[in-house]
Design a protein around this motif. Structure first.
Motif, PDB file in Angstrom:
ATOM      1  N   LYS A   1       9.321   9.994  21.306  1.00 21.59           N
ATOM      2  CA  LYS A   1      10.102  10.106  21.907  1.00 21.59           C
ATOM      3  C   LYS A   1      11.391   9.944  20.651  1.00 21.59           C
ATOM      4  O   LYS A   1      12.086  10.433  19.991  1.00 21.59           O
ATOM      5  CB  LYS A   1      11.040  10.103  22.078  1.00 21.59           C
ATOM      6  N   THR A   2      10.984   8.759  20.202  1.00 24.86           N
ATOM      7  CA  THR A   2      11.844   8.545  18.304  1.00 24.86           C
ATOM      8  C   THR A   2      11.354   7.978  17.784  1.00 24.86           C
ATOM      9  O   THR A   2      10.293   7.519  17.579  1.00 24.86           O
ATOM     10  CB  THR A   2      12.444   6.975  19.319  1.00 24.86           C
ATOM     11  N   PRO A   3      12.323   7.821  16.018  1.00 23.65           N
ATOM     12  CA  PRO A   3      11.256   7.538  15.411  1.00 23.65           C
ATOM     13  C   PRO A   3      11.022   6.152  15.425  1.00 23.65           C
ATOM     14  O   PRO A   3       9.229   5.750  14.560  1.00 23.65           O
ATOM     15  CB  PRO A   3      12.639   7.198  13.961  1.00 23.65           C
ATOM     16  N   PRO A   4      10.524   5.336  16.303  1.00 27.24           N
ATOM     17  CA  PRO A   4      10.153   3.598  16.307  1.00 27.24           C
ATOM     18  C   PRO A   4       8.680   4.617  16.503  1.00 27.24           C
ATOM     19  O   PRO A   4       7.784   3.684  17.059  1.00 27.24           O
ATOM     20  CB  PRO A   4      11.210   3.103  16.813  1.00 27.24           C
ATOM     21  N   ASP A   5       8.725   5.089  17.828  1.00 26.18           N
ATOM     22  CA  ASP A   5       7.870   5.830  18.395  1.00 26.18           C
ATOM     23  C   ASP A   5       6.413   5.996  17.689  1.00 26.18           C
ATOM     24  O   ASP A   5       5.408   5.614  17.606  1.00 26.18           O
ATOM     25  CB  ASP A   5       7.525   6.614  19.342  1.00 26.18           C
ATOM     26  N   LEU A   6       6.963   6.349  16.424  1.00 24.64           N
ATOM     27  CA  LEU A   6       6.174   7.421  15.536  1.00 24.64           C
ATOM     28  C   LEU A   6       5.700   5.931  14.626  1.00 24.64           C
ATOM     29  O   LEU A   6       4.608   5.266  13.988  1.00 24.64           O
ATOM     30  CB  LEU A   6       7.131   8.224  14.768  1.00 24.64           C
TER      31      LEU A   6
ATOM     32  N   GLY B   1       4.018   2.114  17.108  1.00 21.27           N
ATOM     33  CA  GLY B   1       4.147   3.477  16.812  1.00 21.27           C
ATOM     34  C   GLY B   1       2.380   3.935  16.460  1.00 21.27           C
ATOM     35  O   GLY B   1       2.120   3.090  16.357  1.00 21.27           O
ATOM     36  N   ILE B   2       2.996   5.119  17.077  1.00 22.22           N
ATOM     37  CA  ILE B   2       1.398   5.613  16.451  1.00 22.22           C
ATOM     38  C   ILE B   2       0.650   5.683  15.243  1.00 22.22           C
ATOM     39  O   ILE B   2      -0.569   5.624  14.927  1.00 22.22           O
ATOM     40  CB  ILE B   2       1.515   7.619  16.997  1.00 22.22           C
ATOM     41  N   LEU B   3       2.079   5.853  13.657  1.00 25.63           N
ATOM     42  CA  LEU B   3       1.160   5.608  12.472  1.00 25.63           C
ATOM     43  C   LEU B   3       0.562   4.488  13.087  1.00 25.63           C
ATOM     44  O   LEU B   3      -0.806   4.629  12.100  1.00 25.63           O
ATOM     45  CB  LEU B   3       2.372   6.307  12.112  1.00 25.63           C
ATOM     46  N   LYS B   4       0.946   3.242  12.728  1.00 24.85           N
ATOM     47  CA  LYS B   4      -0.024   2.415  12.865  1.00 24.85           C
ATOM     48  C   LYS B   4      -1.148   2.102  13.590  1.00 24.85           C
ATOM     49  O   LYS B   4      -2.211   1.381  13.455  1.00 24.85           O
ATOM     50  CB  LYS B   4       1.336   1.048  13.551  1.00 24.85           C
ATOM     51  N   GLN B   5      -0.795   2.270  14.814  1.00 26.07           N
ATOM     52  CA  GLN B   5      -1.942   2.901  15.915  1.00 26.07           C
ATOM     53  C   GLN B   5      -3.025   3.762  15.322  1.00 26.07           C
ATOM     54  O   GLN B   5      -4.251   3.190  15.162  1.00 26.07           O
ATOM     55  CB  GLN B   5      -1.690   2.729  17.475  1.00 26.07           C
ATOM     56  N   LEU B   6      -3.246   4.452  14.676  1.00 26.65           N
ATOM     57  CA  LEU B   6      -3.720   5.615  14.440  1.00 26.65           C
ATOM     58  C   LEU B   6      -4.372   4.913  13.044  1.00 26.65           C
ATOM     59  O   LEU B   6      -5.739   4.887  12.564  1.00 26.65           O
ATOM     60  CB  LEU B   6      -3.363   7.165  13.717  1.00 26.65           C
ATOM     61  N   THR B   7      -3.554   4.048  11.815  1.00 28.66           N
ATOM     62  CA  THR B   7      -4.286   3.524  10.792  1.00 28.66           C
ATOM     63  C   THR B   7      -5.334   3.301  11.799  1.00 28.66           C
ATOM     64  O   THR B   7      -6.104   2.378  10.414  1.00 28.66           O
ATOM     65  CB  THR B   7      -3.427   2.704   9.721  1.00 28.66           C
TER      66      THR B   7
END
Length: 41
Positions: free
Chosen positions: A16-21, A26-32
């Motif tokens: 919902k917020t930039p820190p979530d991404l 966030g999702i970017l770090k989790q995906l990486t």
């Protein structure tokens, strides 16, 4: 490879917020992390 809208919607549904991404948990770090781990297996 094409990442479909449905997959993105599912992955981002709780962001919902930039820190979530982009934040520390966030999702970017989790995906990486998941992609690096997957590539090393």
């Amino acid at each position: 490879m094409n990442i479909g809208k449905e997959l993105l919607d599912e992955l981002l549904k709780e962001c919902k917020t930039p820190p979530d991404l982009f934040g520390e948990g966030g999702i970017l770090k989790q995906l990486t992390t998941a992609l690096v781990d997957w590539s090393l297996d």
